[in-house]
Design an enzyme around this catalytic site. Structure first.
Site, PDB file in Angstrom:
ATOM      1  N   ASP A  90      95.622  27.307  71.869  1.00 10.99           N
ATOM      2  CA  ASP A  90      97.368  27.384  71.749  1.00 10.99           C
ATOM      3  C   ASP A  90      98.103  26.446  73.472  1.00 10.99           C
ATOM      4  OD1 ASP A  90     100.136  27.263  71.764  1.00 10.99           O
ATOM      5  OD2 ASP A  90     100.754  29.102  72.687  1.00 10.99           O
ATOM      6  N   GLU A 112      98.489  20.666  74.408  1.00 12.22           N
ATOM      7  CA  GLU A 112      99.270  19.380  73.918  1.00 12.22           C
ATOM      8  C   GLU A 112      98.810  18.493  74.974  1.00 12.22           C
ATOM      9  OE1 GLU A 112     100.257  22.217  72.002  1.00 12.22           O
ATOM     10  OE2 GLU A 112     101.263  21.522  73.775  1.00 12.22           O
ATOM     11  N   ASP A 155     105.784  27.160  66.557  1.00 18.79           N
ATOM     12  CA  ASP A 155     106.563  28.099  67.009  1.00 18.79           C
ATOM     13  C   ASP A 155     108.038  28.209  66.321  1.00 18.79           C
ATOM     14  OD1 ASP A 155     105.363  29.176  68.411  1.00 18.79           O
ATOM     15  OD2 ASP A 155     106.404  28.714  70.443  1.00 18.79           O
TER      16      ASP A 155
END
Length: 1070
Positions: free
Chosen positions: A526, A529, A730
């Site tokens: 997670d 990015e 999300d």
């Protein structure tokens, strides 16, 4: 360094003084970040040895385009040529590069490579082999390539006859050889211009206008622009990752930024993934529907715009590196001396093939373990071992199959990767919980974030992964050689330079050590990015790095699915309260213009979200850095990294962040560099998540060589599917995105999960799914009921929600528990078929999940705009309920030459084909239909886990078409061994009153075949025989269903099986 001339010293010092004056008022973490950029600019100016500088004109209408210079250099597989500026430099958003090289390579019959790059090769290009291998730019070096005569595609350009033709600069276009239809056309004269920006974009400044006043090719150090003509109403799919109201992109008004961003699931914005690939369907001049794919290979941030009649690319770095995929299948695989005949004699073009060809290029997706197709459960907010164990126990007590239990960041000590909290997740109790799961043939997956806590500098705290990272020199740096420091959940953090020499070694050591305390079955990646909560470097010269306070998340969540009013009905989320339905009444427009019975309007009182991405601050608390610089380029080697002249629309509609921190918000600073001082993060930002995935995949292969690695990751780049699956981020507990401007205040709902899954089939990441019941906001009973049913027929099935929201595990509502048992049991029953589709798509590159028109182009016009239905493989048509308070849905069933059959009841669907019809859809049901002429391979006894389910015998469900025939192939292996995996192919065919099966390959099927259900048997057989012996059977006249039982047939036969092993003769009564 060359000395500064006296005449130029005063203005340069004045500029520096002005910059320092504005920056010194800021904390050191921000001013150091900005000062480095300005000093770099001064250094480059000085090196130029002149006071003359270049300022951006912000005007592409002045750009002259390019012209061909000299004669192309021809070779067997293509040619190269030189291009130079056709007039005075325009310097629109950077410095024009005068000399370019054009490379045209016929790599394969269906694959054409067109690369326009700076001849000096100073622009950043993805190193070959870093994520995937690809042919080079020199056609003379290509091995086993194609030729112009053999190619499906023809490359044309305006100077191909030796002289420039037409008005304007040099341009090229790509046409199909078979039909002559042009599929990509950069000739400015064929492209409409637009002097006004898009109405949907509020900011249209000179730095980020969405107007298109000119279409000459622009190639600058920080701005590349190229346009192609499109037909009116173009059918474009892909260009993501994105969330919008349709799988098909709006051909008249789309602005798609490309820059990996921690942003939730925003509407009409960029988000986690970077995939500048599109698939387009067009009617040719002969009226036939044909599909092709176009990929731009780049790593830089960019915008892609669609307006009526045009697609335009605007990149802030890199090169123009295109590949075109024809979507054509050759008439045969045999070689021919007449390549031209071979190219023309194509027999089929399909979207499946156009997607497959691109996926083959970037690398086919990995085959995931069999258990990973079970049901996964997670939430942010399982605060300790006891809470997690209680959920595991409740799932079993309610007999809802649970395959994989997950934990979010709650298990970590102060949110530090590779640790466990000694109070809340003590190692002994934690290990016992996981061991119990393993004993029950279940699995466990923890989260790992990308940011690595900074190694403490005091003697009372130890964090070995941080210390070891310092020793191996793997962390990203500032230009001055100091470590770059960000802030994420643990506080001050480092970020791994994924291309550092020791990066793989460091990741493998950390994962191996972690595996000795947490016996995980896979890893959840997670925040990669990558995400950082500060703008710029978080640590100034005097920052105390021992002070690393962890962030504390908020715990209150508001917001509910459309139509549920918590102020009236409370926080249960129930469908009924005290005997009353909880949806407020009121008409709302459906997609077809009709009125529905209950409102989809949302009460937005106190609509506060708890998100994984928190408010972004400047280092040490300042919100934003200095104002825009006065852009002054010395030459093309100088760049403004955090704040380039062209401001891509990064995070549009998400926040009002000023453009001067456009790229640095919520991520590592663009000026940061690798451990060797090279590779500005500006150039590699979008690669970072996928390079991390590659390291994790390789580490897991090394640590557990007998098992397939299992990864689910958030950020992706072309080729990521070779290492990981993906979840859609999300999302929100909504039925669909909110209407109008309200859409920008939330994000993806249940309906958008289908769009997302279809997108990622194009992107080559086939194990894909959404957070079932929604991550953000509170869910409710009806939404969760419908979503669990839908999720069971998507590749990756996980229920997950945010901290502070009401609980949404399947056992929380009785109807959801019932729906979950029904859906998961059916998923497990037909898992051999679903797994076969996934494995075959991994081997071939074709999409596992498909839009209806991929298989039935005759319904293209009716289905091109929506994804309300989809196909899993080529045989299962899924038609979910995507709105509240309905017991019927509108759906379209293509004419497939027979009866579609409900996979739950086996009843035939009696409707008019190729039109929208109404079908029943009661609560706790979902419409899933088996295509006529297809076969399902099943597990005869679905059980609590995938392992237990797979111990039961196989079965077959055969749905005959109107000719009394059916055929399907299935992939069999042990579900765990990494590639190259011993496997076998089971082929089942039906016809002439018989059902036959054959198996070929290395793998021996572990279970026998116990039953065969044959659908559309219109007369009762007098006997059914197998291998000369009569077998038990029953026949249902109403369903025209024949059920043959008690077979106990060995699918393998004796030894290596070849030929027919199963034959059922159906001797029917008159």
């Amino acid at each position: 360094m060359r000395s500064i001339k006296a005449a130029s010293l005063t203005p340069l010092l004045a500029a520096l003084f002005t910059t320092l004056s504005s920056t010194l008022a800021l904390p050191s973490s921000v001013w150091e970040h900005q000062l480095e950029t300005n000093v770099l600019a001064l250094r480059d100016t000085n090196n130029n040895g002149s006071s003359s500088t270049i300022s951006p004109s912000f005007d592409v209408t002045k750009c002259p385009g390019y012209k061909l210079v000299g004669q192309p250099q021809q070779s067997q597989h293509g040619f190269t040529a030189q291009l130079s500026l056709a007039g005075d430099a325009c310097n629109a958003y950077g410095v024009d590069i005068a000399n370019l090289t054009l490379s045209v390579v016929y790599e394969k019959q269906h694959q054409l490579h067109v690369h326009i790059y700076d001849t000096a090769k100073q622009q950043y290009q993805l190193p070959n082999g870093l994520i995937f291998d690809r042919p080079g730019d020199n056609p003379a070096d290509i091995q086993n390539g194609s030729t112009a005569d053999q190619s499906d595609l023809v490359f044309h350009h305006t100077a191909e006859n030796g002289t420039q033709s037409g008005n304007g600069g040099w341009a090229f276009w790509i046409a199909r050889k078979s039909s002559g239809d042009v599929i990509f056309d950069t000739r400015a004269s064929n492209i409409p211009t637009y002097n006004d920006g898009l109405s949907s974009v509020s900011s249209n400044t000179k730095r980020n206008t969405t107007a298109m006043p000119a279409h000459e090719m622009v190639f600058e150090n920080q701005y590349l622009q190229i346009s192609s003509a499109l037909p009116t109403g173009a059918n474009i799919y892909g260009l993501g990752e994105y969330v919008t109201g349709s799988f098909r992109r709006n051909p008249d008004e789309t602005l798609q930024p490309f820059f990996t961003l921690d942003a939730g699931t925003p509407v009409d914005s960029n988000m986690y993934g970077y995939h500048p690939i599109y698939t387009e369907a067009r009617r040719g001049s002969d009226g036939k529907l044909r599909t092709h794919s176009v990929h731009l290979q780049n790593t830089a941030g960019m915008d892609v715009l669609l307006r009526r009649g045009v697609i335009q690319y605007r990149a802030i770095g890199g090169t123009l590196d295109f590949r075109f995929f024809s979507g054509d299948q050759p008439a045969s695989s045999s070689s021919s001396s007449s390549g031209n005949d071979k190219a023309v004699a194509t027999v089929k073009n399909s979207p499946n093939t156009a997607i497959q060809q691109y996926v083959n290029f970037i690398g086919n997706p990995v085959i995931h373990p069999y258990w990973s197709y079970g049901f996964h459960l997670c939430r942010w907010g399982y605060n300790n071992v006891s809470e997690t164990q209680a959920v595991i126990d409740a799932m079993r007590q309610n007999n809802i199959p649970l395959e994989v239990q997950w934990n979010d960041i709650d298990y970590l000590q102060e949110f530090r990767d590779f640790t466990t909290d000694p109070q809340r997740f003590p190692q002994k109790e934690f290990a016992a919980m996981i061991a119990k799961l393993k004993d029950n043939h279940q699995h466990y997956i923890p989260i790992i974030d990308m940011a690595i806590p900074k190694a403490p500098t005091n003697d009372t705290d130890v964090y070995y992964p941080g210390t070891r990272g310092d020793e191996l020199d793997v962390f990203i740096k500032n230009r001055n050689g100091s470590q770059y420091i960000g802030e994420v959940w643990p506080g001050y953090t480092n970020f791994v330079d994924q291309q550092a020499e020791n990066a793989g070694k460091w990741w493998t050591e950390a994962i191996r050590n972690f595996s000795e305390i947490v016996d995980f079955s896979g890893i959840w990646l997670d925040m990669n990015e990558p995400s950082s909560f500060v703008i710029g470097n978080a640590a100034g010269p005097e920052t105390n790095l021992s002070n690393t306070p962890a962030y504390t998340a908020a715990t209150s969540v508001a917001g509910w699915p459309q139509g549920y009013n918590n102020l009236t009905w409370g926080t249960s989320g129930n469908i009924t309260v005290n005997g009353s339905y909880t949806y407020q009444q009121g008409p709302v427009q459906n997609n077809d213009g009709s009125k529905q019975r209950r409102s989809l309007l949302l009460s937005r009182d106190e609509d506060v979200l708890v998100q994984r991405d928190i408010n972004v601050n400047g280092g040490n608390g300042d919100k934003f850095g200095p104002e825009d610089p006065n852009y002054q380029y010395a030459n093309s080697s100088q760049r403004y990294l955090s704040n380039p002249p062209y401001a891509i629309h990064n995070g549009i509609h998400i926040s009002e962040t000023p453009l001067n921190v456009n790229l640095d918000k919520k991520t590592v600073a663009m000026e940061a560099v690798g451990v060797d001082g090279q590779r500005a993060f500006y150039d590699v930002h979008n690669l970072d998540g996928t390079l991390e995935e590659q390291h994790f995949y390789n580490a897991l292969r090394d640590i557990r060589p007998q098992e397939r690695p299992f990864l689910i990751s958030r950020s992706t780049y072309p080729g990521a599917g070779k290492f990981t699956g993906h979840w859609l981020g999300d999302n929100y507990a909504l039925w669909t995105i909110l209407p109008g401007e309200e859409a920008y205040k939330a994000g993806a709902g249940m309906a958008q999960s289908i769009d997302g899954v279809l997108q990622f089939q194009i992107f080559g990441i086939h194990l894909i799914g959404a957070d079932i019941c929604g991550f953000n906001r509170n869910s409710d009973e009806e939404l969760c009921n419908r979503w669990m049913m839908l999720g069971a027929f998507l590749p990756f099935m996980r229920n997950h929600n945010t901290i502070g929201a009401i609980a949404q595990e399947p056992f929380r509502w009785d109807s959801v528990a019932n729906a979950s048992r029904i859906a998961i049991n059916k998923r497990y029953e037909i898992l051999p078929s679903l797994y076969s589709h996934m494995a075959q798509s991994a081997e071939s590159g074709e999409p596992a999940v498909r839009a209806l028109w991929y298989e039935f182009d005759e319904v293209f016009e009716q289905t091109k705009d929506y994804a309300h239905q989809f196909l899993f493989g080529d045989d299962l048509l899924v038609s979910p309920v995507l709105e509240p308070n309905v017991t019927q849905i509108k759906a379209l069933f293509p004419n497939a030459g027979g009866k579609w059959r409900n996979v739950f009841s086996y009843e035939a669907l009696d409707v008019e084909y190729n039109k929208n019809v109404t079908v029943d859809a009661a609560l706790s049901t979902i419409n899933v239909h088996l295509r006529p002429g297809k076969v399902l391979l099943t597990h005869s006894k679905p059980a609590y886990t995938v392992y237990e389910t797979a111990q039961s015998p196989y079965g077959l469900i055969v749905n005959l078409n109107d000719q009394g025939e059916a055929k399907q192939t299935f992939y069999l292996d042990d579900g765990m061994t990494p590639a190259p995996t011993p496997n076998s192919t089971l082929t089942v065919s039906a016809g002439n009153n018989s059902v036959n099966g054959s198996i070929e390959g290395e793998y021996k099927a572990q279970q026998n075949l116990t039953y065969v259900v044959v659908l559309d048997v219109k007369q009762k057989p007098t006997q059914v025989m197998m291998g000369g012996n009569k077998t038990e059977f029953s026949w249902d006249q109403q369903k025209t269903l024949l059920n043959v039982t008690g077979l106990n047939a060995d699918l393998n036969g004796s030894g290596r099986f070849r030929g027919l092993r199963l034959e059922l003769s159906l001797l029917c009564e008159d």
